[in-house]
Design an enzyme around this catalytic site. Structure first.
Site, PDB file in Angstrom:
ATOM      1  N   HIS A  79      38.414  45.069  40.924  1.00 41.53           N
ATOM      2  CA  HIS A  79      38.273  43.713  41.221  1.00 41.53           C
ATOM      3  C   HIS A  79      38.893  43.491  42.549  1.00 41.53           C
ATOM      4  CE1 HIS A  79      37.736  41.972  36.810  1.00 41.53           C
ATOM      5  NE2 HIS A  79      36.810  42.822  37.268  1.00 41.53           N
ATOM      6  N   GLU A  81      40.864  41.380  44.153  1.00 39.87           N
ATOM      7  CA  GLU A  81      42.407  41.210  44.265  1.00 39.87           C
ATOM      8  C   GLU A  81      43.270  42.390  44.220  1.00 39.87           C
ATOM      9  OE1 GLU A  81      40.433  40.169  41.987  1.00 39.87           O
ATOM     10  OE2 GLU A  81      41.211  38.268  41.001  1.00 39.87           O
ATOM     11  N   CYS A 107      41.180  37.547  37.125  1.00 33.27           N
ATOM     12  CA  CYS A 107      41.146  37.891  35.390  1.00 33.27           C
ATOM     13  C   CYS A 107      42.543  38.140  35.048  1.00 33.27           C
ATOM     14  CB  CYS A 107      40.161  38.696  35.078  1.00 33.27           C
ATOM     15  SG  CYS A 107      40.815  40.488  35.853  1.00 33.27           S
ATOM     16  N   CYS A 110      43.968  41.351  36.679  1.00 32.68           N
ATOM     17  CA  CYS A 110      44.365  41.146  38.195  1.00 32.68           C
ATOM     18  C   CYS A 110      45.674  40.045  38.281  1.00 32.68           C
ATOM     19  CB  CYS A 110      43.189  40.549  38.921  1.00 32.68           C
ATOM     20  SG  CYS A 110      42.107  41.809  39.321  1.00 32.68           S
TER      21      CYS A 110
HETATM   22 ZN   LIG Z   1      40.371  40.962  37.859  1.00 34.61          ZN
END
Ligand SMILES: [Zn+2]
Length: 156
Positions: A79, A81, A107, A110
């Site tokens: 992801h 981040e 999410c 993360c």
């Molecule tokens: Zn994430």
């Protein structure tokens, strides 16, 4: 000073637009997410977007969701981040208290990563999964760990 421009964009908008530009690099056909980490001195520390690890050829891996984890993109993508944290080439100490600008609310995976990296604030653009179980877990993690979050809007 006379003649100085005063209608410049805010730092929030600037860093969010950097995150939006990073998102435009994403190969994901459904969700393009960008992240930009900035410190209290308005310096960009790192950027990232959702994608496969650099050494993994993204032409040879799936970009669809599938029941078979071997064929599911989620098995291979990092992801935005997390990529922004992993892409940082300076001292991890610099991330302490830094702000991450993300185009989509993090999410829960993360959220854990951001908290452990020492990120102090999350500024987000969209929260399309608001109210989902993952989203509630994410907010619980951030709330419990004292990471603040706020939404900003950016004009088209
Ligand atoms: Zn994430």
């Amino acid at each position: 000073m006379p003649g100085k421009r005063t209608d410049v964009i805010s730092w929030d908008e600037f860093f969010m637009r950097v995150a939006m530009a990073a998102a435009m690099r994403s190969k994901d056909p459904n969700t393009q997410v960008g992240a930009c980490i900035a410190d209290a001195n308005h310096r960009i520390l790192s950027v990232g977007y959702n994608g496969t690890p650099s050494a993994l050829n993204d032409d040879e891996f799936p970009w669809e969701t599938a029941d078979d984890p071997l064929l599911d993109k989620h098995s291979y993508v990092i992801h935005a981040e997390a990529n922004a944290i992993l892409n940082y080439r300076g001292s991890n100490k610099d991330l302490q208290g830094a702000t991450v600008y993300v185009t989509l609310f993090p999410c829960h995976e993360c959220a854990k990563t951001l908290v452990q990296a020492g990120i102090g604030e999350v500024v987000y653009l969209g929260d399309k999964y608001e109210g989902t179980q993952d989203n509630l877990i994410s907010k619980r993690i951030l709330d419990t760990c004292g990471v603040t979050y706020r939404q900003v809007t950016v004009a088209d």
